[in-house]
Design an enzyme around this catalytic site. Structure first.
Site: not given
Lengths: 288, 288
Positions: B43, B116, B153
């Site tokens: 990331e 995300k 993540c």
């Protein structure tokens, strides 16, 4: 009441409903002596694991919620002043058959009546032959000691079930279970390594439910060999961080474990997963 | 094509976009020499992990999808004939900022653009200050080597994300990540034991996504100390049974792992979880 003692009974079938009733009653009495306020029994604990085969005669083994067996455990819960998670092969008033778990409170009253939602059908685990899939959704059992989410065995592989229980407010999810290895190798489990991997996956996915949801998890399996199935035991309790607090081996066992419900809030303050869900985007979950 | 080689690069920030671009380009070249057809980066790999603080000036670090940096990696993917999962701090044309992961195919084309969905906001991880929550839902990247589900993540803590990717047909879910321990102890992680427990939970929940969904999972973290955060590395690949195939420690590392997509079908034949979902009962998941 932040801290309570809980127990589970990892038992072995004694071959008949009556023999199992006596066997588990003694073990419940023993567990209650530790001060446990919640005692959990394995899936279909009064029966040999009959779904190992498909046989219409096994429908005769089902009991109703007002059966003498259920009444016996209601009286026992009341006498010992314990909450009891009581899995039963249920015959409903309209002659449907369910894989059920009742939650009894300290007065012996049935306060929750869960019917297994996810029904397996695999070699040695022919449950779809017997059980109507649960029609009562995911119920919270609101006991005096905390909010329980009672699920059953195969439900443990479905993150949706644990999530919905959590969203309903449960603090502790328990899985009465009957899972094991099949010596006929029909599930591809011929090698010892694969057996360990399956057991490991079973523990891992339930620890993950605890982590994702910030709840306690108690898994209660049976042990012993029945026909070509060997039930793998390994019942355990884990905390909201997925840490295993107690765990059994592959023998009969009673474990007592203190649960500290205040840890749920502590963990959720560190890990704010429930705050950050994207409920606007989860609709695809409602489809296959 | 059932078997492919994949690589991940567990790197350490070199302090600037340009330095990281050079550092990771060399590592991508190295990984491609193994024959890997898919290479995954951590990331925000071009940046120090700037969400460790809240500072408006960091918005200047964002890049657009037609930036020279993205073009550089498009050219590199094309030159090496590899698929590349490329996390970027994205500035959109309308000046929104996203924590994004692009998937580039062997021709260097952007074939998937994921933003995300789940954004953390915790001491040392102030992502909500910078990133607009993803507005593109959960996208399948349909590459020549297989269907990838790229998540980022914090998404890893949400079973919903992995499930939706699976229902969309993905065979491999990858999580470019930047996670570590905070030495300021503000996340309650002062004790070594707790640190291990957090790391263990992080691995456990992603293994559980593999198990629940019958997919491969590749987690790619960074390492190194940045301000008061120490990124914990421990990138890994696991198979559809949750078995860890390769795993890194806490140092810089490149791992190559062969993925056998035929194992997905094999596993799902043994464990028929997707067959037995109760989509009629999952509606509560759409609420908080």
């Amino acid at each position: 009441m932040s801290k309570i003692k809980t127990s589970y009974i990892q038992g072995k079938s004694q071959g008949s409903i009556q023999a199992n009733l006596e066997y588990y009653s003694l073990k419940i009495e023993e567990a209650s002596k530790s001060g446990s306020k919640l005692i959990i029994l394995p899936e279909l604990f009064l029966w040999d694991y009959f779904p190992i085969t498909e046989n219409k005669k096994h429908f005769d083994l089902a009991i109703s919620l007002d059966s003498k067996e259920v009444k016996h455990f209601q009286n026992l819960a009341k006498k010992l002043k314990v909450n009891l998670v009581l899995p039963v092969f249920e015959k409903s008033v309209d002659e449907n058959f369910f894989n059920t778990a009742l939650t009894l409170n300290e007065s012996g009253e049935i306060i929750s009546h869960y019917r297994k939602m996810h029904i397996p059908y695999d070699p040695g685990f022919y449950e779809k032959f017997y059980f109507t899939p649960g029609d009562k959704s995911f119920l919270v059992a609101d006991t005096s000691i905390g909010k329980l989410g009672v699920l059953i065995c195969f439900d443990q592989w479905f993150p949706e079930a644990a999530r919905i229980m959590t969203l309903g407010g449960v603090q502790l999810i328990t899985y009465p279970t009957a899972i094991g290895w099949d010596e006929q190798e029909c599930r591809g489990l011929s090698q010892q390594a694969l057996r360990e991997d399956e057991l490991n996956a079973w523990i891992t996915i339930m620890r993950a439910h605890a982590i994702a949801n910030g709840v306690y998890v108690i898994a209660v399996n049976r042990v012993g060999k029945e026909d070509h199935l060997t039930f793998w035991g390994n019942s355990f309790v884990c905390d909201p961080l997925g840490r295993i607090l107690v765990q059994s081996g592959t023998e009969e066992d009673i474990q007592v474990c203190e649960i500290d419900f205040s840890k749920i809030e502590t963990t959720r303050k560190i890990w704010t997963f429930l705050r950050d869900r994207r409920v606007d985007s989860y609709e695809p979950i409602l489809k296959n």
